[in-house]
Scaffold this active site. Structure first.
Site, PDB file in Angstrom:
ATOM      1  N   LYS A 275     -14.394   4.603 -13.776  1.00  0.00           N
ATOM      2  CA  LYS A 275     -13.592   3.423 -13.412  1.00  0.00           C
ATOM      3  C   LYS A 275     -14.138   2.236 -14.186  1.00  0.00           C
ATOM      4  O   LYS A 275     -15.306   2.234 -14.580  1.00  0.00           O
ATOM      5  CB  LYS A 275     -13.715   3.153 -11.903  1.00  0.00           C
TER       6      LYS A 275
ATOM      7  N   ASP B  26      -4.797  -0.072 -13.153  1.00  0.00           N
ATOM      8  CA  ASP B  26      -5.117  -0.193 -11.725  1.00  0.00           C
ATOM      9  C   ASP B  26      -4.651  -1.599 -11.347  1.00  0.00           C
ATOM     10  O   ASP B  26      -3.798  -2.179 -12.042  1.00  0.00           O
ATOM     11  CB  ASP B  26      -6.622   0.015 -11.475  1.00  0.00           C
TER      12      ASP B  26
HETATM   13  P1  NDP Z   1      -0.856  -3.740  -8.613  1.00  0.00           P
HETATM   14  O1  NDP Z   1      -1.707  -4.768  -9.278  1.00  0.00           O
HETATM   15  O2  NDP Z   1       0.380  -3.269  -9.280  1.00  0.00           O
HETATM   16  O3  NDP Z   1      -0.453  -4.214  -7.145  1.00  0.00           O
HETATM   17  C1  NDP Z   1      -1.402  -4.550  -6.207  1.00  0.00           C
HETATM   18  C2  NDP Z   1      -0.701  -5.120  -4.999  1.00  0.00           C
HETATM   19  O4  NDP Z   1      -1.647  -5.347  -3.963  1.00  0.00           O
HETATM   20  C3  NDP Z   1      -0.051  -6.467  -5.254  1.00  0.00           C
HETATM   21  O5  NDP Z   1       1.044  -6.601  -4.393  1.00  0.00           O
HETATM   22  C4  NDP Z   1      -1.165  -7.446  -4.913  1.00  0.00           C
HETATM   23  O6  NDP Z   1      -0.684  -8.734  -4.576  1.00  0.00           O
HETATM   24  C5  NDP Z   1      -1.765  -6.767  -3.709  1.00  0.00           C
HETATM   25  N1  NDP Z   1      -3.205  -7.097  -3.615  1.00  0.00           N
HETATM   26  C6  NDP Z   1      -4.168  -6.858  -4.537  1.00  0.00           C
HETATM   27  N2  NDP Z   1      -5.356  -7.303  -4.106  1.00  0.00           N
HETATM   28  C7  NDP Z   1      -5.116  -7.827  -2.894  1.00  0.00           C
HETATM   29  C8  NDP Z   1      -5.934  -8.452  -1.926  1.00  0.00           C
HETATM   30  N3  NDP Z   1      -7.256  -8.613  -2.136  1.00  0.00           N
HETATM   31  N4  NDP Z   1      -5.350  -8.864  -0.771  1.00  0.00           N
HETATM   32  C9  NDP Z   1      -4.018  -8.676  -0.568  1.00  0.00           C
HETATM   33  N5  NDP Z   1      -3.203  -8.109  -1.444  1.00  0.00           N
HETATM   34  C10 NDP Z   1      -3.741  -7.685  -2.586  1.00  0.00           C
HETATM   35  O7  NDP Z   1      -1.851  -2.508  -8.317  1.00  0.00           O
HETATM   36  P2  NDP Z   1      -1.493  -1.003  -7.987  1.00  0.00           P
HETATM   37  O8  NDP Z   1      -0.244  -0.931  -7.210  1.00  0.00           O
HETATM   38  O9  NDP Z   1      -1.624  -0.234  -9.240  1.00  0.00           O
HETATM   39  O10 NDP Z   1      -2.743  -0.596  -7.070  1.00  0.00           O
HETATM   40  C11 NDP Z   1      -2.737  -0.751  -5.655  1.00  0.00           C
HETATM   41  C12 NDP Z   1      -3.792   0.141  -5.054  1.00  0.00           C
HETATM   42  O11 NDP Z   1      -3.517   1.517  -5.414  1.00  0.00           O
HETATM   43  C13 NDP Z   1      -5.227  -0.105  -5.520  1.00  0.00           C
HETATM   44  O12 NDP Z   1      -6.120   0.193  -4.476  1.00  0.00           O
HETATM   45  C14 NDP Z   1      -5.417   0.932  -6.630  1.00  0.00           C
HETATM   46  O13 NDP Z   1      -6.768   1.238  -6.845  1.00  0.00           O
HETATM   47  C15 NDP Z   1      -4.659   2.098  -6.031  1.00  0.00           C
HETATM   48  N6  NDP Z   1      -4.232   3.113  -6.979  1.00  0.00           N
HETATM   49  C16 NDP Z   1      -3.440   2.801  -8.046  1.00  0.00           C
HETATM   50  C17 NDP Z   1      -3.036   3.792  -8.908  1.00  0.00           C
HETATM   51  C18 NDP Z   1      -2.084   3.524 -10.018  1.00  0.00           C
HETATM   52  O14 NDP Z   1      -1.650   4.495 -10.660  1.00  0.00           O
HETATM   53  N7  NDP Z   1      -1.712   2.304 -10.308  1.00  0.00           N
HETATM   54  C19 NDP Z   1      -3.508   5.178  -8.769  1.00  0.00           C
HETATM   55  C20 NDP Z   1      -4.264   5.413  -7.546  1.00  0.00           C
HETATM   56  C21 NDP Z   1      -4.624   4.403  -6.731  1.00  0.00           C
HETATM   57  P3  NDP Z   1      -0.428  -9.870  -5.716  1.00  0.00           P
HETATM   58  O15 NDP Z   1       0.872  -9.524  -6.333  1.00  0.00           O
HETATM   59  O16 NDP Z   1      -0.415 -11.155  -4.972  1.00  0.00           O
HETATM   60  O17 NDP Z   1      -1.564  -9.752  -6.659  1.00  0.00           O
END
Ligand code: NDP
Length: 461
Positions: A134, A174
């Protein structure tokens, strides 16, 4: 006898965790992730002397390599800015390091070690030859211009390129790293190395990316959840589903819920959440995608367009998240780590939730997981239920190695097969170690055994 066994187990666990905490001070997220796996695999360690004598778990918690580096870039005002970049290469016993890059102000070594550690087991579960890693940076893409994001990504890759390679370490996206960021980083890598390789996954479909990769984590999560429901003779059709997040994972989870006849009723971002009792249908989801991906706006705008929905801004003074206090059959936390705590788990139970499946990595706190499992809620840990993303990255690598390009149907078919296998393997491992229907222990045990056997076969390294 049983009491003595439990006592021995507790003492062993305490001394292992104490040593881990001393060796990795302040890395609370990393401690949390290790503790969860350690608890699950203790019965395996007890049964198999070779895992103990080869110190397999002790070696697994020590990253093979961590690089941390300075990233200097120039903002739109011509002012130099400095961020810290990282790559945590956790374990390559079963394949090259593989795992995403996160750009978020909260990124630090503890968070990346927890994510890299989780990734070891997740990648093993996919059945593909992928090690765990990571990386990322404390850079915040939010509010930055395209030019600033590009300059940051290019300078980040200037250093990262020394440590990765298509047979060495293959990063992906991510939080904060989507198609735009992957594009800028990939362009820089190609320029530095003078080669067009599959060094990053999540690439654009026109330049080496796989169809269905953007959808894969969210789709895979819902396929996995559907298999869980089928296991109890039910389905997601007609179910009210609470979803958190509104990024990549949440968007495609909602898309698949709708396709399978379920009803997503919430979404969130860092500023607040929306609750839409009527359901987020395809048209509303398209609005969210445009808002978050193109206009990079806040969810508050959703209620201006759809006034029957409710928007609540984030209130950090609360010790629970009101999103999880709504009645629902299923809950899919898809935002970030530790976003669903004990109080939230109790609220979900009051609201009659039957299934909680993690789209994000480690979104449920250990206390929340205990409450859910003690109350008979089906719980799927992220390392199993969100593995569809990395699995499809693995499929992107296979296409890159062989110079081929599969159809959406082909990739989606393979994704479904992989998620079904992960589901069945979790249940099989859980059954074998007398923790029937416990997806968490099943996922940890199945992932651990695969990597542990590879480490033993390859000698003490
Ligand atoms: P994105 O950046 O596309 O989206 C993240 C979302 O979560 C956004 O809506 C963001 O809000 C919100 N968010 C992020 N941090 C916080 C926080 N501290 N408090 C509240 N809301 C928060 O990321 P992903 O969708 O790719 O990832 C989401 C999760 O899934 C993570 O845990 C990641 O590790 C996991 N994941 C992702 C994979 C992938 O293929 N992308 C694979 C496996 C797991 P805002 O828009 O305001 O930033």
């Amino acid at each position: 006898m049983e009491m003595n066994d439990t006592l021995v187990q507790r003492v062993t666990e305490d001394s292992f965790m104490n040593q881990l905490k001393q060796a990795n001070p302040g890395e609370t997220e990393f401690h949390q992730a290790v503790h969860e796996v350690y608890e699950s695999v203790l019965p395996v360690l007890e049964k198999h002397e070779e895992y103990r004598s080869y110190q397999v778990f002790e070696r697994m918690v020590e990253p093979e390599r961590i690089v941390s580096f300075r990233v200097t870039w120039v903002d739109d005002n011509g002012v130099p800015q400095v961020n810290r970049g990282y790559r945590v290469q956790m374990n390559s016993a079963i394949g090259p390091f593989k795992g995403g890059l996160r750009f978020h102000p909260s990124v630090n070594q503890s968070i990346l070690k927890f994510l890299g550690f989780e990734q070891i087991f997740k990648n093993a579960l996919t059945s593909l030859p992928l090690g765990g890693g990571k990386g990322g940076s404390n850079f915040d893409p939010k509010g930055k211009s395209d030019g600033e994001v590009m300059r940051f990504c290019q300078n980040f890759m200037l250093e990262l390129s020394k440590h990765i390679g298509h047979r060495i370490d293959i990063p992906a996206g991510d939080i904060g790293v989507g198609g735009r960021e992957i594009g800028y980083m990939y362009g820089m890598y190609r320029k530095i190395e003078n080669q067009f390789s599959g060094v990053l996954t999540g690439k654009g479909v026109k330049w080496g990316g796989s169809l269905i990769r953007p959808e894969a984590t969210g789709y895979g999560l819902i396929y996995f959840s559907q298999y869980m429901m089928e296991n109890i003779g039910d389905s997601l059709a007609g179910k009210n589903c609470l979803v958190s997040g509104s990024g990549n994972v949440a968007q495609f989870a909602m898309e698949k819920i709708i396709e399978l006849g379920g009803k997503p009723i919430s979404a969130s971002d860092s500023s607040g959440y929306i609750y839409d009792e009527e359901g987020i249908d395809t048209e509303k989801l398209e609005y969210i995608k445009d808002l978050k991906n193109e206009r990079r706006g806040r969810l508050a705008e959703y209620v201006e367009k759809y006034p029957s929905a409710i928007y609540s801004p984030t209130d950090r003074s609360l010790d629970y998240n009101p999103l999880w206090a709504h009645n629902a059959d299923c809950a899919f936390p898809c935002a970030t780590q530790n976003e669903l705590n004990e109080a939230d788990a109790n609220n979900l139970i009051k609201g009659n939730a039957k299934l909680v499946a993690e789209g994000a990595n480690m979104p449920c706190t250990p206390e929340a997981i205990n409450v859910l499992r003690d109350n008979g809620v089906m719980y799927a840990p992220g390392k199993a239920s969100n593995a569809g993303g990395v699995a499809t990255s693995g499929l992107e690598m296979v296409q890159n190695y062989s110079g081929s390009h599969w159809t959406s149907e082909e990739v989606d078919r393979r994704l479904q097969v992989i998620m079904k296998n992960i589901h069945d393997n979790c249940l099989y491992a859980a059954e074998k170690y007398s923790t029937q229907n416990d997806y968490m222990s099943g996922a940890n045990i199945a992932g651990f055994i695969k990597v542990a056997d590879a480490m033993i076969a390859q000698g003490l390294l």
